[in-house]
Enzyme design. Structure first.
Site, PDB file in Angstrom:
ATOM      1  N   THR A 283     -52.638 -68.094  19.895  1.00  0.00           N
ATOM      2  CA  THR A 283     -51.566 -67.350  20.562  1.00  0.00           C
ATOM      3  C   THR A 283     -50.224 -67.740  19.961  1.00  0.00           C
ATOM      4  O   THR A 283     -50.080 -68.800  19.357  1.00  0.00           O
ATOM      5  CB  THR A 283     -51.498 -67.651  22.065  1.00  0.00           C
ATOM      6  OG1 THR A 283     -51.016 -69.001  22.248  1.00  0.00           O
ATOM      7  CG2 THR A 283     -52.846 -67.481  22.737  1.00  0.00           C
ATOM      8  N   ASP A 284     -49.238 -66.871  20.115  1.00  0.00           N
ATOM      9  CA  ASP A 284     -47.866 -67.316  19.904  1.00  0.00           C
ATOM     10  C   ASP A 284     -47.501 -68.214  21.084  1.00  0.00           C
ATOM     11  O   ASP A 284     -48.281 -68.359  22.039  1.00  0.00           O
ATOM     12  CB  ASP A 284     -46.925 -66.106  19.797  1.00  0.00           C
ATOM     13  CG  ASP A 284     -45.663 -66.415  18.993  1.00  0.00           C
ATOM     14  OD1 ASP A 284     -45.304 -67.609  18.882  1.00  0.00           O
ATOM     15  OD2 ASP A 284     -45.049 -65.476  18.479  1.00  0.00           O
ATOM     16  N   ALA A 285     -46.336 -68.823  21.051  1.00  0.00           N
ATOM     17  CA  ALA A 285     -45.941 -69.776  22.089  1.00  0.00           C
ATOM     18  C   ALA A 285     -46.076 -69.148  23.475  1.00  0.00           C
ATOM     19  O   ALA A 285     -45.459 -68.118  23.761  1.00  0.00           O
ATOM     20  CB  ALA A 285     -44.510 -70.244  21.858  1.00  0.00           C
TER      21      ALA A 285
END
Length: 568
Positions: A283-285
């Site tokens: 995932t992104d942050a």
């Protein structure tokens, strides 16, 4: 999944290690492997103590940039105290300054693309890989494969290679080839593709509005070719792709459309089944608003793994987020089968990078002697060449250049922005540039909009012409977190903006970051883009202003922003 095939290519011994390791993990330990945590303090030992107290064993970490010795020591400490070797990541988006302070600030991706040379992008990846691995990093969150279609987008901008998908693909391939010279995995981002929306997924769940046909020819083609080339990981972002999602799931209701990080149809159906990606999805942050707005965090934490992501990037509160993950497993949101699949890919990436073997040898993190790479003058030479080839003279319709102290001695100098930003904390480059101009023999007066005598209602044109031979604007305007618009804010009441005296006094505008400022100053007759506020760019900029070096950069985007009068 095929562990013997692309992108892992594991041997029988590697596969045996993956399976044996997985089989010996408890459910809690498997959940720990899903987490990639952010190192935000210079000393990792307090974090390690907290993890031990919470009985959490993460699968990886990403570090903020500290001194090289500090980063290396932190990575070594973490690896030595982890039974399973760790993925250790960094954002090497513009150079190894993203992992340590001594790292070479090579240039933003757009600066690299402005050279129009694949060789330079290869050098970019090579330097990032060599310097990143010297401190013990083994995973780069790059290259950024987004396309800068929207000049209002505050997050792509100079972080991406171009608004042209062909150039994005060409430069990405060369970068990856250079990085492959070191033992570091790449991570393509931001799936399913940023650069269409004018909003920032840090602040809101954003949207890629392309039709399936448009996406297939652009973003889809980029991902497909880079997957075929063997990219090991992809970052799934908080970006929706609604037209494609409705194609994949006919009848999908508006409220059911999720961003990539939470979308099964984007991660599994499109990315894995249609594009054939067999690697790891991270995932992104998850601390971003774009993730938080999609559903309750209690549900979102396990749902992103259930939706096809294999690793969970960062946390808001580690203890709480970990319990959300465990509750999701207990409640069936995240099945044990899907958990095992995600952890298998995490372990497979570690085996692909030879981390188990390196752990046995005690060489997961190189010795302090590896830090000598930061003294390699060839890396500086490559960055200097990139700056020389990238700086772009967008227009000079008044034939102002080159500058000379004889003709343009007295300069009224405006600094716009230059306060740092989310992806670049450095500031005050304008003051450095002033010193460089003074060394060339120019007399500089720094504009101060709070001074009455510098406000246009108090200044006669004749006085301006008597006092100054040239007006120079130096713009270093970045977005940062909540600052989602990279536009010019003029200093002071009645400030002297860049078009007020263009018919009276020669005026030049230099941007060392955002390439789109002609949107706000279309009438300026001499405009230069540098793409990166770096010492290399500032030095080469002086050479070009003085006529000692030619402008050869080619803009990777439309600097006129579609406005006919901006080119006059």
């Amino acid at each position: 999944m095929n562990l013997r095939g692309k992108p892992f290519y594991l041997s029988e011994d590697d596969i045996k290690w993956v399976k044996n390791t997985l089989n010996h993990l408890s459910v809690r330990e498997k959940a720990g492997q899903l987490f990639c945590l952010n190192i935000v303090e210079e000393d990792v030992r307090p974090m390690m103590d907290r993890l031990k107290d919470m009985d959490i064993k993460p699968g990886g970490f990403m570090t903020r940039s500290f001194k090289a010795k500090v980063v290396q020591d932190n990575f070594r400490t973490l690896q030595e105290h982890s039974e399973i070797p760790l993925l250790l990541a960094a954002n090497l988006e513009r150079g190894a300054d993203g992992v340590c302070e001594e790292g070479t600030l090579f240039g933003t991706q757009m600066q690299v693309a402005a050279t129009d040379e694949e060789r330079i992008s290869y050098n970019f990846g090579y330097v990032c890989g060599k310097e990143g691995t010297a401190v013990g990093a083994n995973w780069n969150f790059g290259p950024i494969t987004d396309i800068d279609y929207n000049n209002h987008n505050p997050i792509t901008n100079t972080r991406v290679f171009s608004s042209n998908p062909d150039k994005v693909l060409k430069m990405s391939k060369a970068f990856i080839k250079g990085m492959n010279e070191s033992s570091m995995a790449v991570c393509l981002k931001h799936w399913p593709g940023d650069g269409m929306d004018e909003r920032d997924q840090h602040m809101v769940t954003s949207i890629n509005t392309m039709t399936p046909e448009e996406w297939d020819k652009t973003y889809g083609r980029i991902y497909e070719e880079l997957i075929d080339d063997g990219a090991q990981t992809i970052m799934s972002a908080h970006i929706m792709l609604p037209h494609y999602q409705r194609k994949l799931v006919p009848g999908l209701r508006d409220e059911e459309i999720m961003p990539g990080s939470l979308s099964y149809e984007l991660n599994h159906t499109l990315l894995r089944e249609q594009l054939g990606f067999n690697g790891l999805i991270v995932t992104d942050a998850t601390s971003m608003n774009g993730f938080m707005q999609a559903m309750s965090r209690r549900e979102a934490v396990p749902s992103c793994i259930a939706a096809g992501c294999d690793m969970f990037l960062f946390t808001c509160d580690l203890e709480e987020d970990f319990e959300f993950m465990m509750q999701g497993i207990e409640q069936g949101i995240l099945s044990e089968e899907r958990l095992d699949e995600a952890v298998t890919r995490i372990l497979a990436l570690k085996a692909c990078l030879n981390l188990p073997r390196l752990k046995l040898e005690g060489t997961l993190v190189p010795g302090e002697e590896a830090l000598a790479v930061f003294d390699d003058i060839s890396h500086d030479e490559m960055a200097e060449e990139c700056a020389d080839m990238a700086i772009t003279l967008v227009k000079d319709t008044q034939s102002l250049l080159p500058l000379t102290p004889q003709k343009h001695k007295r300069i009224l100098f405006h600094i716009l922005g230059d306060t740092g930003g989310y992806h670049d904390f450095t500031r005050d480059h304008g003051k450095v540039f002033i010193s460089m101009l003074e060394q060339e023999g120019f007399e500089i007066t720094l504009f101060d909009g709070s001074r009455k005598e510098m406000q246009y209602m108090n200044v006669k044109i004749s006085e301006m012409k008597n006092n100054y031979d040239l007006i120079m604007y130096f713009a270093n305007i970045k977005t940062s977190g909540s600052d989602t618009v990279a536009r010019i804010t003029w200093q002071g009441p009645g400030a002297l903006n860049a078009t007020r005296y263009i018919h009276e006094i020669p005026t030049i505008f230099i941007s060392v970051d955002n390439p789109y400022h002609l949107l706000d100053v279309p009438a300026v007759k001499t405009f230069i883009n540098g793409y990166t506020a770096s010492p290399y760019v500032l030095t080469e900029m002086i050479h070009k202003l003085m006529g000692r070096s030619e402008f050869i950069g080619k803009s990777p985007v439309d600097p006129f922003c579609g406005n006919f009068n901006a080119g006059l």
